[in-house]
Scaffold this motif. Structure first.
Motif, short mmCIF file in Angstrom:
data_model
loop_
_atom_site.label_atom_id
_atom_site.label_comp_id
_atom_site.label_asym_id
_atom_site.label_seq_id
_atom_site.Cartn_x
_atom_site.Cartn_y
_atom_site.Cartn_z
N GLU A 760 0.86 -1.18 0.00
CA GLU A 760 0.00 0.00 0.00
C GLU A 760 0.89 1.23 0.00
O GLU A 760 1.76 1.37 0.87
CB GLU A 760 -0.92 0.01 1.21
CG GLU A 760 -2.02 -1.03 1.15
CD GLU A 760 -3.10 -0.66 0.14
OE1 GLU A 760 -3.17 0.52 -0.25
OE2 GLU A 760 -3.84 -1.57 -0.28
N ALA A 761 0.68 2.13 -0.97
CA ALA A 761 1.60 3.25 -1.15
C ALA A 761 1.67 4.15 0.07
O ALA A 761 2.76 4.56 0.50
CB ALA A 761 1.17 4.06 -2.38
N SER A 762 0.54 4.47 0.67
CA SER A 762 0.54 5.37 1.82
C SER A 762 1.28 4.77 3.01
O SER A 762 2.05 5.45 3.69
CB SER A 762 -0.90 5.71 2.21
OG SER A 762 -1.63 4.53 2.49
N ILE A 763 1.07 3.48 3.26
CA ILE A 763 1.74 2.82 4.38
C ILE A 763 3.23 2.68 4.11
O ILE A 763 4.07 2.87 4.99
CB ILE A 763 1.09 1.44 4.64
CG1 ILE A 763 -0.39 1.61 4.95
CG2 ILE A 763 1.81 0.70 5.75
CD1 ILE A 763 -1.16 0.33 5.05
N LEU A 764 3.57 2.36 2.86
CA LEU A 764 4.98 2.24 2.50
C LEU A 764 5.71 3.56 2.71
O LEU A 764 6.83 3.59 3.25
CB LEU A 764 5.10 1.81 1.03
CG LEU A 764 5.25 0.32 0.75
CD1 LEU A 764 5.17 0.05 -0.73
CD2 LEU A 764 6.56 -0.20 1.31
N VAL A 789 12.19 -4.60 -6.10
CA VAL A 789 11.52 -3.73 -7.08
C VAL A 789 10.57 -2.78 -6.37
O VAL A 789 10.52 -1.58 -6.67
CB VAL A 789 10.79 -4.59 -8.13
CG1 VAL A 789 10.00 -3.70 -9.07
CG2 VAL A 789 11.78 -5.42 -8.92
N ARG A 790 9.78 -3.29 -5.44
CA ARG A 790 8.84 -2.44 -4.71
C ARG A 790 9.57 -1.40 -3.87
O ARG A 790 9.10 -0.26 -3.74
CB ARG A 790 7.95 -3.30 -3.83
CG ARG A 790 7.07 -4.28 -4.59
CD ARG A 790 6.25 -5.12 -3.65
NE ARG A 790 5.49 -6.15 -4.38
CZ ARG A 790 4.78 -7.10 -3.80
NH1 ARG A 790 4.72 -7.15 -2.48
NH2 ARG A 790 4.13 -7.98 -4.52
N LEU A 791 10.71 -1.78 -3.30
CA LEU A 791 11.47 -0.82 -2.51
C LEU A 791 12.00 0.31 -3.38
O LEU A 791 11.97 1.49 -2.99
CB LEU A 791 12.62 -1.54 -1.80
CG LEU A 791 13.53 -0.67 -0.93
CD1 LEU A 791 12.73 0.05 0.14
CD2 LEU A 791 14.65 -1.50 -0.32
N ARG A 797 9.37 7.32 -5.66
CA ARG A 797 8.20 8.12 -5.27
C ARG A 797 8.56 9.12 -4.17
O ARG A 797 8.09 10.26 -4.18
CB ARG A 797 7.09 7.18 -4.81
CG ARG A 797 5.77 7.88 -4.56
CD ARG A 797 4.61 6.92 -4.44
NE ARG A 797 4.83 5.93 -3.40
CZ ARG A 797 5.04 4.64 -3.61
NH1 ARG A 797 5.07 4.17 -4.85
NH2 ARG A 797 5.23 3.79 -2.62
N SER A 798 9.41 8.72 -3.24
CA SER A 798 9.83 9.63 -2.18
C SER A 798 10.67 10.77 -2.72
O SER A 798 10.55 11.91 -2.26
CB SER A 798 10.61 8.85 -1.12
OG SER A 798 11.06 9.70 -0.10
N MET A 799 11.53 10.49 -3.72
CA MET A 799 12.33 11.55 -4.32
C MET A 799 11.47 12.57 -5.05
O MET A 799 11.75 13.77 -5.03
CB MET A 799 13.34 10.95 -5.30
CG MET A 799 14.47 10.18 -4.64
SD MET A 799 15.67 9.60 -5.84
CE MET A 799 16.33 11.14 -6.44
N GLN A 800 10.39 12.10 -5.68
CA GLN A 800 9.54 13.00 -6.43
C GLN A 800 8.61 13.83 -5.54
O GLN A 800 8.27 14.96 -5.88
CB GLN A 800 8.70 12.20 -7.43
CG GLN A 800 9.53 11.53 -8.52
CD GLN A 800 8.71 10.62 -9.41
OE1 GLN A 800 7.57 10.30 -9.07
NE2 GLN A 800 9.27 10.19 -10.53
N ILE A 801 8.22 13.26 -4.39
CA ILE A 801 7.25 13.94 -3.53
C ILE A 801 7.96 14.73 -2.43
O ILE A 801 7.76 15.93 -2.26
CB ILE A 801 6.26 12.92 -2.92
CG1 ILE A 801 5.47 12.25 -4.04
CG2 ILE A 801 5.32 13.61 -1.94
CD1 ILE A 801 4.55 11.15 -3.56
N ASN A 802 8.81 14.05 -1.64
CA ASN A 802 9.43 14.66 -0.47
C ASN A 802 10.72 15.39 -0.77
O ASN A 802 11.22 16.14 0.07
CB ASN A 802 9.70 13.59 0.59
CG ASN A 802 8.42 12.87 1.00
OD1 ASN A 802 7.35 13.47 1.06
ND2 ASN A 802 8.53 11.59 1.29
#
Length: 866
Positions: A760-764, A789-791, A797-802
């Motif tokens: 789950e993206a939010s939990i991850l 792969v999921r990691l 996603r963290s680099m693009q958002i945070n």
């Protein structure tokens, strides 16, 4: 091992059709065999977009949305709808500029259709049509043919319009087109370089022209029974007409200027084979001797053709030309050599330069790092292809003089490629420096048939055709170490096998035997042939695993031997499995044909659980060694232009003498010499090219295998199925409460693994951001390989958002340290490699974003501190 394979890519001739076309997104479309290939010149990728039953001859694309193609049997495929042309030859097919209509030029007829293939208008010509061209407003269309004239046809029925005929050429017309965005000027060019500029005028009308126009009007009025004068269009008719259509009946086209470009290119001129035009009034001319010339068209100046560039980019004739939307890139297609070039004419540099496997591929192999595919051909050429982009990245200049019969990468030496040929030489190539560093050959000239390399990489063994000997070379010194005899017929295959801590050499021959040789045992120099195992028919291929040998014979058998006991474990009857279609000259159906089908190449998977084989048919067979059954059959091609694809006989093509008459007289005259069975794949004018498989090889991951066949080199990989979560990873311990509990207890490893399983993206994101930087080094090694792969997806996603670049780079660095062999050594993890490229792209964007402000601050601080 995953057995659900599907064809992922194909290495074949870049261009075999008569058309090249750029889309509005600068994507190049060209025909290759029975496929339309899409070349993305920005991402350096190529992929098939449409596959037909026969070789594609003509095609047309409009904005990557509407695809239309014509094969060599003149079947039309328009937006997924198949239409037969009723044995009418098709000379051209083109979409209109507005994308609402399709023009198809038949032998002596021009028909305009809607996208739903409904007829709008039919134009009949007295002579054969050779080409067509739309006007920019999609209201008129030019057609030219064998009478060396150009006809201006109107798409919609205009009451006062008659087709206009332009005649000024004595030789065959190469092309004709409208200049600019209007239809006031038309340019025509013939094959010997005469260029004519036609201009539409209304003030230069002769009495003969007025009399002809008046006669046409009177004739139409008499036919309709109208007494009043209808010399003008009504108001309702004018609403649906363009400005040119309103006045076209009041004027005519005159030959304003003409010029011969042969006078400007006296030394370099040859017959013109292709012409391309760009809306910026630029014309590109491709000639028979490979000379490419660019002209700027200025209708108001004299001369109206201004030469920009002229250079020889190839040695063969330029059959196809296309120019992109911006007018910077020129695509050239040479069908004789199968070469495709994209040239940037302003900087005079290559954007793409691909030369096809114009000769039949005979063998292939893949490197240890699974990034490069080496291909040997009938002409002795060895090429290297990138496994990701499917582009040819290198070609060895020091090549063989005859057919390449064997090729293999050295197991323990990275970047070393070994090949043998019928010219009697063994060559060792350095694929990193792209040069041949060793040439070996036996003392007596012999045609070398097969090749294998010892696991240590020190010894190279090749089998000869006549005399029937095995030659052992040392890669380090290049000297002939040993000659092994014993066989009584040509040697067809040799393999090394590891059995009881010994490295043994297995050889198979047409004398119906296989022999086992111990190269390090005493007495081999005396010519000992080793232990012999007899079969019912000639041996065609070998494969080895652990202490077992698989032997394919010409009688349609597949025999599995135990090396230690010298006993047959079990036997497959593969005659029906490998049996494909019938060749065109056979008068029996494939199932009733008594000619035996057999494997010519077999290969074990790396874990030894499966065996794959291919032969002189369109099928590749996959067997399970544990249950001894056939699991699947893969079809290497659906191209019915190849021979051996059809199963049944069409009795309409059988005459009273029981001969197949489906081949034309021209094709019968193209027969090779008696006994010759090789064909040039680039010249597929007939169906005599047989479909067959020459070589097979599994990758180290067992998830892909490569096939060398008459279609080229195909790559079969596991079917890509996206799974949002693995049900086997979910149990009662994977829950939100458990994840939160592990975070509170600072058990970051367990919390991250549970969140990756839940996916789950939010939990991850929550778990990922809660892990401190100091714990990354201990957390990453504990992550299972299946969750990497999921990691990586979470990191991107963290680099693009945070925008937490530093911590994300620390994560990636640790992943590369701990999982580098996994990422580098398996093509199944292409997704991981693609994600790492996305990370690098994101880092470059962030660096470029902050680079200029930091430089300004540094300059200001240096100024203030001075």
């Amino acid at each position: 091992m995953i057995t659900q394979f599907e064809e992922q890519s194909l290495l074949t001739s870049p261009t075999t059709s008569k058309i090249l076309q750029f889309t509005s997104d600068n994507i190049l479309i060209c025909g290759s065999g029975n496929r339309l290939m899409e070349y993305n010149l920005y991402n350096n990728t190529v992929k098939p977009i449409i596959q037909t039953r026969y070789n594609v001859k003509y095609f047309s694309v409009h904005n990557q949305q509407y695809y239309s193609s014509v094969d060599d049997q003149y079947n039309i495929l328009c937006n997924g709808k198949h239409i037969k042309s009723k044995n009418q030859q098709i000379k051209q097919i083109k979409h209109s500029p507005d994308g609402k209509m399709i023009a198809i030029a038949y032998l002596n007829k021009l028909i305009i259709y809607t996208l739903q293939m409904e007829k709008i208008k039919v134009h009949s010509n007295k002579h054969k049509i050779n080409g067509i061209c739309w006007s920019p407003d999609s209201r008129f269309i030019l057609s030219w043919g064998d009478d060396n004239s150009v006809i201006i046809n109107n798409v919609f029925k205009l009451r006062l319009y008659t087709d206009i005929l332009l005649q000024a050429h004595k030789f065959k017309i190469a092309s004709a087109f409208f200049l600019g965005t209007n239809v006031q000027y038309i340019m025509t060019i013939d094959v010997l370089g005469k260029v004519c500029l036609w201009k539409f005028v209304t003030d230069y009308v002769t009495e003969q022209y007025e009399a002809r126009q008046k006669f046409q009007k009177t004739k139409a009025q008499h036919h309709l029974g109208v007494d009043n004068d209808q010399s003008e269009y009504s108001i309702e008719e004018l609403k649906y007409m363009s400005d040119f259509e309103k006045n076209v009946h009041k004027g005519r086209f005159i030959l304003e200027k003409k010029i011969n470009i042969k006078e400007k290119l006296v030394k370099h001129f040859a017959a013109i084979k292709s012409v391309a035009y760009h809306s910026s009034n630029m014309m590109i001319v491709g000639m028979k001797n490979g000379v490419l010339t660019l002209f700027k068209i200025e209708p108001s100046e004299d001369p109206f053709l201004i030469q920009i560039q002229s250079f020889q980019i190839t040695q063969t004739q330029i059959d196809n030309l296309a120019i992109n939307k911006n007018g910077n890139w020129i695509a050239l297609g040479m069908r004789n050599t199968g070469q495709l070039i994209v040239w940037e004419w302003r900087s005079q540099s290559y954007i793409l330069n691909q030369q096809s496997l114009s000769y039949e591929t005979t063998c292939c192999t893949i490197s240890q790092d699974l990034t490069t595919i080496a291909v040997g051909t009938l002409g002795g050429i060895i090429r290297l292809y990138d496994q990701t982009s499917n582009f040819c990245i290198a070609k060895f200049n020091d090549q063989h003089n005859s057919k390449v019969t064997g090729i293999k990468y050295c197991p323990s030496k990275q970047g070393v490629l070994i090949s043998c040929s019928l010219d009697g030489t063994v060559r060792a190539y350095d694929t990193i420096r792209l040069k041949c560093f060793r040439v070996m050959q036996p003392e007596i000239l012999n045609q070398l048939q097969c090749l294998d390399v010892e696991p240590s990489g020190d010894l190279i063994c090749v089998g000869g055709f006549d005399p029937y000997e095995i030659y052992v070379f040392s890669l380090q010194t290049g000297q002939l170490v040993e000659v092994i005899s014993g066989h009584q017929a040509p040697i067809t295959s040799i393999k090394f096998i590891q059995a009881e801590e010994k490295v043994l050499l297995i050889s198979g021959s047409w004398d119906k035997t296989i022999r086992i040789h111990d190269l390090y045992a005493r007495g081999m120099k005396e010519g000992s042939g080793g232990d012999s195992m007899l079969h019912n028919s000639e041996v065609t291929a070998l494969a080895t695993r652990d202490n077992q040998i698989a032997v394919a014979t010409m009688g349609g058998e597949l025999v599995i031997w135990d090396v230690n006991e010298s006993l047959i474990l079990f036997t497959f009857d593969v005659h029906r499995d490998v049996q494909g279609g019938r060749i065109s000259r056979e008068t029996l159906a494939a199932q009733k044909n008594q000619n035996l089908k057999y494997f010519v190449t077999i290969e074990f998977s790396k874990d030894g659980q499966y065996l794959i084989g291919g032969g002189n048919s369109k099928f590749i067979c996959l067997y399970d060694m544990k249950y001894r059954i056939l699991i699947r059959r893969f079809i290497i091609s659906n191209n019915y232009s190849l021979d051996g694809m059809k199963l049944k006989v069409n009795f309409k093509t059988i005459d009273q003498e029981n001969k197949n008459i489906e081949e034309s007289d021209d094709e019968r005259q193209k027969d090779n010499l008696p006994g010759a069975k090789t064909f040039d794949v680039s010249k597929r004018s007939s169906k005599r090219v047989p479909v067959s498989v020459f070589n097979l090889q599994f990758t180290e991951s067992n998830r892909e295998f490569i096939v060398s066949s008459s279609e080229g080199v195909s790559i079969f990989g596991s079917a890509k199925r996206r799974q949002y979560f693995d049900p086997l990873d979910i149990d009662e311990t994977v829950s939100l409460e458990e994840i939160q509990k592990q975070i509170n207890q600072q058990n970051y490893i367990e919390a991250l693994i549970l969140s990756l399983k839940l996916n789950e993206a939010s939990i991850l994101d929550q778990v990922f951001n809660s892990i401190p930087v100091d714990s990354i080094i201990t957390t990453v090694p504990a992550i299972p390989e299946s969750l990497i792969v999921r990691l990586l997806e979470t990191i991107i996603r963290s680099m693009q958002i945070n925008r937490s670049v530093e911590s994300c780079l620390i994560w990636i660095k640790q992943i590369l340290i701990d999982f580098a062999p996994l990422i580098k050594g398996s093509t199944a993890n292409k997704k991981v490699q693609n994600m790492l490229q996305e990370v690098l792209k994101q880092i470059r964007l962030d660096f470029n974003r902050i680079k200029n402000p930091i430089r300004k601050c540094i300059n200001i601080l240096e100024y203030l501190s001075s």
